[in-house]
Structure formats: C-alpha cells, structure tokens
Scaffold this active site. Sequence first.
Site, PDB file in Angstrom:
ATOM      1  N   ARG A 319     -18.151  28.638 -26.335  1.00 58.60           N
ATOM      2  CA  ARG A 319     -18.581  29.450 -27.813  1.00 58.60           C
ATOM      3  C   ARG A 319     -17.976  30.209 -28.924  1.00 58.60           C
ATOM      4  O   ARG A 319     -17.699  29.846 -29.649  1.00 58.60           O
ATOM      5  CB  ARG A 319     -20.084  30.009 -27.614  1.00 58.60           C
ATOM      6  N   GLU A 728     -29.404  36.936 -31.265  1.00 54.49           N
ATOM      7  CA  GLU A 728     -28.157  36.855 -31.475  1.00 54.49           C
ATOM      8  C   GLU A 728     -27.521  36.997 -33.022  1.00 54.49           C
ATOM      9  O   GLU A 728     -26.239  38.213 -32.487  1.00 54.49           O
ATOM     10  CB  GLU A 728     -27.182  36.004 -30.543  1.00 54.49           C
TER      11      GLU A 728
HETATM   12  N1  MTE Z   1     -33.915  41.464 -28.069  1.00 49.91           N
HETATM   13  C1  MTE Z   1     -34.318  42.433 -27.061  1.00 49.91           C
HETATM   14  N2  MTE Z   1     -35.294  43.391 -26.843  1.00 49.91           N
HETATM   15  N3  MTE Z   1     -33.779  42.415 -25.338  1.00 49.91           N
HETATM   16  C2  MTE Z   1     -32.814  41.691 -24.654  1.00 49.91           C
HETATM   17  O1  MTE Z   1     -32.338  41.562 -23.806  1.00 49.91           O
HETATM   18  N4  MTE Z   1     -31.991  39.753 -26.170  1.00 49.91           N
HETATM   19  C3  MTE Z   1     -30.873  39.019 -26.779  1.00 49.91           C
HETATM   20  C4  MTE Z   1     -31.109  38.970 -27.918  1.00 49.91           C
HETATM   21  N5  MTE Z   1     -32.696  40.205 -28.161  1.00 49.91           N
HETATM   22  C5  MTE Z   1     -32.609  40.752 -26.196  1.00 49.91           C
HETATM   23  C6  MTE Z   1     -33.014  40.694 -27.106  1.00 49.91           C
HETATM   24  C7  MTE Z   1     -30.511  37.579 -26.297  1.00 49.91           C
HETATM   25  S1  MTE Z   1     -28.764  38.006 -25.654  1.00 49.91           S
HETATM   26  C8  MTE Z   1     -30.634  36.710 -25.940  1.00 49.91           C
HETATM   27  S2  MTE Z   1     -29.928  34.356 -25.856  1.00 49.91           S
HETATM   28  C9  MTE Z   1     -31.568  36.185 -27.334  1.00 49.91           C
HETATM   29  O2  MTE Z   1     -33.065  37.303 -27.912  1.00 49.91           O
HETATM   30  C10 MTE Z   1     -32.474  35.656 -26.490  1.00 49.91           C
HETATM   31  O3  MTE Z   1     -34.402  35.215 -26.717  1.00 49.91           O
HETATM   32  P1  MTE Z   1     -34.762  33.806 -27.438  1.00 49.91           P
HETATM   33  O4  MTE Z   1     -34.365  33.322 -27.175  1.00 49.91           O
HETATM   34  O5  MTE Z   1     -36.195  34.610 -27.487  1.00 49.91           O
HETATM   35  O6  MTE Z   1     -33.899  35.279 -28.965  1.00 49.91           O
HETATM   36 MO1  MOS Z   2     -28.072  35.180 -24.672  1.00 50.24          MO
HETATM   37  S1  MOS Z   2     -26.414  35.691 -24.774  1.00 50.24           S
HETATM   38  O1  MOS Z   2     -27.300  34.043 -24.998  1.00 50.24           O
HETATM   39  O2  MOS Z   2     -28.737  35.411 -23.314  1.00 50.24           O
END
Ligand code: MTE
Ligand code: MOS
Length: 783
Positions: A319, A728
């Site tokens: 990535r 992200e």
């Molecule tokens: N938001 C919160 N509140 N807590 C989290 O742990 N993880 C992030 C993001 N937002 C996270 C977050 C990460 S690393 C990812 S990959 C995505 O949420 C995963 O969730 P989604 O695929 O439903 O967006």
């Molecule tokens: Mo998010 S780093 O892809 O869990």
Amino acid sequence: MTSLHERPAGGAVGEAVPHESAALHVTGAALYTDDLGVKLAWLLHAWPLQSPLPHAKIVALDPAPALEIPGVVRVLTGSDVPGVNDSGVKHDEPLFPSEVMFHGQAVCWVLADTEDAARLGAEAILVEYEPLPAVLTLREAVEQESFQGSRPTLRRGDVQAGLAQSAHVFSGEFELGGQEHFYLETNAALAYTDESGQMFVQSSTQHPSETQEIVAHVLGLPSSAVTVQCLRMGGGFGGKEMQPHGFAAVAALGATLTGRPVRLRLNRTQDLTMTGKRHPYLARWTVGFDDSGKLLALQAEVYSDGGWSLDLSEPVMARTLCHVDNAYFIPHVEVRGTVCRTHKTSQTAFRGFGGPQGMLVTEDILSRCAPKLGLGREDLRRRNFYRAGQTTPYGQPVKDADRMETIWDTLLVRSDHAARQAEVSAFNASSAHRKRGLAVTPVKFGISFNFTSYNQAGALVHVYKDGSVLINHGGTEMGQGLHTKMLQVAATALGVPMGAVRLAPTRTDKVPNTSATAASSGADLNGGAVQNACHQIRGRLASVAAGRLGVHPDDVRFEAGQVFAIGHPENGLDFAALVHHAYMERTQLWAAGFYRTPGLHWDREAMQGEPFKYFAYGASVSEVEIDGFSGAYTLRRVDILHDVGDSLSPLIDLGQIEGGFVQGAGWLTLEDLRWDTSQGKGRGRLATPSASTYKLPSFGEMPEVFRVGLLERATETGVVYGSKAVGEPPIMLAISVREALRTAVEAFGPAGHGAELASPATPEAVFWALQEARQALVVAADD
Ligand code: MTE
Ligand code: MOS
C-alpha cells in the site's frame, strides 16, 4: 429498484443519526470483551511473563515456583500446545517462543484465580536466557541487511531516462516515525468451552474469522469447532487486525486445559510493550522535474521497520508503494520497498495501512523541492495533479481524477486562503517571536483490499413474523459507526424505519469466512451484502404484496414501514401485516446476502493491476502559530473538504473525518515512540510505555476553528447507495499541519529559506528547525 447505488425515497441512509451505541458509550453501559468475564463463575486470569531482553535464547524455564503461589492454577508453555505453536498466518510468530525476539515478548502465561496471583506467579518463574545481538534501529537494519519478506518494486517507464531528461534533479533522505494505536480498550479475550462442547471465544478483534482460524490451529481443531464473537471494540485502528489472535489462542488453550473460563486482558503497559504499531520508514530518493515544475521521474528505496515478524508488513508495504504517487502523475517511477527485521514489537496495520507513509514521503519531497524550483508549494502541487485519462504507476486509471482539482479550488475559496495568506505574512512581518504558517495538501486514497480475495462479505438477515428485523453481518464495530450504517442500509433496503431493525453481534457461526474489517471497506462490503440479503427478502415480499394490491411486483414500493402500489401511498399495507401474510403463504422470510467487489485484479509480484474500486479524495488547509522560544504551537484553524460519495450517515462520516484528522496530526506532530537503543541493561526496551511519556492529541491540540465539509454531488455508482469509504483517508489530511509548521518555521529564517522538518514534528523538533532558520538568518546578515 434493485441497483446497488440508487436510493429509494424516504430511506434511512443519508440521515444524520447518532452512533447506534452513542448513549451506551457515554453512560458506560456499552459492554466490551472484558466486561463479559465477570459474569462467569470459576473465571481464571492470565498474566504474561515478559522477556527483559530484546533477543535471547531461552536456555531453561522452570514454572515450578509459580505453582507455589496461592491461587496459581497452571502455567502455559510451548509443550502444552496440541496443535501448531504459532499465532500468525506466516508461521513466523511462535506463540511460546524458544528464542525471544523483542523486549517484552511473552515467554509463557500464568493462569490463576486472581489477577494478582497470576502476576506474582509470573514473577516467580525462573528463566535462563542466553543474550543474542539485537538490531534496533532502521539504519542498523539497513546496514546489516536485516530484511524479511519479499522486496517488491513498483515500476513504470524508464526512471533513468526520466531523470536524464529532467531539467532539475534533487536527492534526499527522509526518516519518519511510527505510531501507537492507543485504542481506549486494550487487547482482550475471554474463552470457554460452551454448553455444546465447542470452544467459544469473545475477542476484541477486527478479524474474527482469522482469530477463529488461529485458535483452531493452535488447539488442533477444525474451524467448525471454534466460534469467535466480537461484541464491539473500544478502538482498533488496524492494531486489532492481526495482533489479537495470539491472545485469543492463549485464553482458548488455557480454557481447554483447565476446563475453566479464561480471561486475558492486557494492561496498558503490556499492550504498549507487546503489540505492534505503525511502521516507521526510511526513504532515500532522487526526483526529476521539467522546467515547468512537472514531475518526470521518481526513484526511491523505501525501508519499513517491520519489527520481529512479518505480520502484515508485506501488504502494508504494497500500500505504501501504491500511494507514493498520492495525487500526482509521475511518468517514470521506480520505487523499491524493503521490510526490515528489528528486535522490536511486530509493526502492523494502522489507519492508512502504509499509505500515509508513502504519501508523506512524496509530500515531503515536494515541499523540499518547491523553493529550489522557485515555485510556490500550492502551485507545485496543483500543477502535478492527475488529469482525466491518466493512470497510476501500477496501471490503474485514476477514476474521477478531476475531483481533486474541484476539491482543491473549492476549498481554497471556502477557507479564504488568499486573504489569510496575506494576513499570515503581515502577522509574521510584525511579530519577532511568534510566527504563523498556512498550508494546503491533497489526499487521494485507493479503496479496496489490495489482496483481491478479501473484497467479499456476507450477511444474514431475518425478518420475524411480527415484522421486526434482525441483521448480522461480517464486519466488526470499533467505534467507526459501521453498525449504524448497516442498520440504515437494512432499513432503507426493506423500506422500514430504523427502529424496526436490530443488529446482533458479529460471530463466526453466523457469517463465516469474513475478511478483516479494514481497508476502510467495511461499509462498502458488508453494506453490499446486507442490501443483497434485504433485496432477496423484499423481492419475495413484493410478490406477495403484488397479489394483494393487484399490480406487478416491480411496481410495489416499500417505504417507512408501508407497502403500496407505485403512485398510491394512501392505499398501502403495513409492513408487519404483509410479513404475516407472507408467512402464512409459506414465504422464506430470511436470507443470506453476499457481495464481491467487481472489476478488481492485482498482480502482487509485478505490482500491477487495478486493485482499487475507486479513490477517495480530500484536501485540507491548516494554519498554525509557533512560539519561537519553545517550538510549541497552536493549531489556529483547519478547513477540510472531503469526498465520501453520497454519505450513508453524515454525522458518522463527520466524526470519522475529524477523528482521523486529529489522529493524523498526533502521528505527525506529537506522538514520538522512543526505544532504548543504548548498549546498557535496558537495550530494546520501549521507553515510552505509557500516556505520561507518549504524547497523544488532547483537547488542547484540537484546532480552534475546525470546519469540515463533505463534497456535494459525489455519487459513487459502484458502491452501496452511492457512498464512499471514509475510515482511513482523513488521517492523511493532517499532512497540511506538518506543512503549515514548516512554513511557520521558515518565517524565522531569511526569505526563500527551505526548512527540513523531522517527523514527528514535535515541539522539540520544531524548535531545532526554527533555530536552524534563525541561524541561516544570521549567516545571511553576515554576508
Ligand atoms: N474509527 C474509530 N472510532 N475507531 C477505530 O478503531 N479504525 C479505522 C477507521 N476508523 C477506527 C476508526 C480503521 S484503521 C479502519 S480500516 C476503518 O475505520 C475500519 O472500519 P470501516 O471499514 O467500517 O471504515
Ligand atoms: Mo485499518 S489500518 O485497514 O484496520
């Protein structure tokens, strides 16, 4: 209406509803993995014995003294493992090691009636180590060629020819730091043999299916004999994508051997010293520009610090390579990625998954080269943006490339950029010891897992006879609002109010073979699956309704709990009444849904293909003010314009953007992981193992003015209800904070001074950079 992206009238998607657990979160009523154990009788507590050395052979381990401690029940060691003694999928992570690979690694685990007894037991165990040399820094690893995994190269064109054609060629080096996830809930697992004799594990995991697989292979069982449930996580941020498996396996092994439920929860220091973090990077680059400032060629060696094992380091590096371009077209590219092995925690996924590191390298290059090219930084960036029809270095057409310019230009106007730039200059001219800086940076982030097979999801939707709905899907909730979005999707697809839908916890025996909730794709994938299941049920219900309403099934509408013939909402049936009729006619009222993202392919050896369904775009403008005596700064104002497609849930998305931005600002300007790299007794120890030594963003660092806008008219036709992923991408919006700090630092120096800034640009680093700028001013005055 059955297309993926079209929204029916009156649906719950797009409504600004609060997080489904918001009230539970703020009242403390929300349950997490470790809250569940207290209800179990005969609970055992697990405690690790952590290595005091970064690299050593274990010559002898005598657990007998631990068993003398009252309350200690058992010590788990490698000889107890009935299956495979490994906690990863690469088979390079022994669960019980014979060779210690990092300071703090668990050598064995003690089970006891109380946590205190388990801790005292661990302290009593006698271990004899034979110390081995340890590699700790990235530079040491590069020098000693301490590498692991494959070394992919991203290639397009002919980089040597590109550099030869370039009017301007620059080279440099850049080292950037890692980041601790610091989720509020530390890693936790709870395991017991359930009433039917199978292993049941509650785990704070982003990837329940993989936790299930690892538990099964450690216990020597088939996957069908193990169920993993994740109720919710108090944050994961990528840190719980792979790291929870070993902890779940220890709890499950303990439960199997003792016949008692086993609880394992790391305390904060254990979590910080035992689990992986964001990868630090070292980049060495040469870049070429033409006369007009257009990028022609980029050649780079990029090294990441993977820590002691591979974990997710290879896909993280992939990535990185797929994001070094960020929003810019570079005709000739050759970037090689290498994962280093060091004797530290195994670095892992962290929001952005290597993308932020790749983008930061290029943003740093552009900011360092702009003054040398005699160009403004905004100008240099904008003239290198992708244009429609161009492709990335890995061969993917840049869909909706023009959105970047639209966002950029709109944001500059909305943030009043030109006038504020003049204000900042005027302020700096009249202020000797405080200087301000203003900067804007872009984000382009690819959405989908690079690993094509992961881009699938399942869901299970039940409609009960009374018209109430229960949904299950393969994604996990970590605070990001996935469950809220899934409730909205189900309510919309069935045409019922949100209140009619309930969501059950994520379990591997409900939806199997799930992918990690990661790569921001949770809502895209699981939303597709939930919608698919609901559409199957709605289709069957439409047939029943069509008979009663005297129309074709295609002309039946489902809206807000009413079912009616198109054009005749006054003449409808209640959803629950229709469901009752359907049941009486023996209609299947539940469905398993599935979704696979179409159109993806990726060759990871050649680093070519179309790994992403689409790109998320955004830009941010940040303004900072630095105190010249200390390097301390305030974030005066932040303006963001970000592309989430047509938002599924605007309040959730706003929270994701704000949270991501602040977490990014923490990574880039505050959070500084330090390890003891001395040759002394503490060599290899994490020197920042708590919140008192590791500075996280808090209210004091929030922007004084924080304006976040969602890009309008942004329908993404390839995604559920026209939305885009949001989890992200916003983290990388924080790069503008770092760039604003750079311009403020430069204001302490002579005109045209180009500042180099460490990453993280902590107040201390900012202070040294501005001292250098002041020095340059003195030198300039002497000339
Ligand atoms: N938001 C919160 N509140 N807590 C989290 O742990 N993880 C992030 C993001 N937002 C996270 C977050 C990460 S690393 C990812 S990959 C995505 O949420 C995963 O969730 P989604 O695929 O439903 O967006
Ligand atoms: Mo998010 S780093 O892809 O869990």
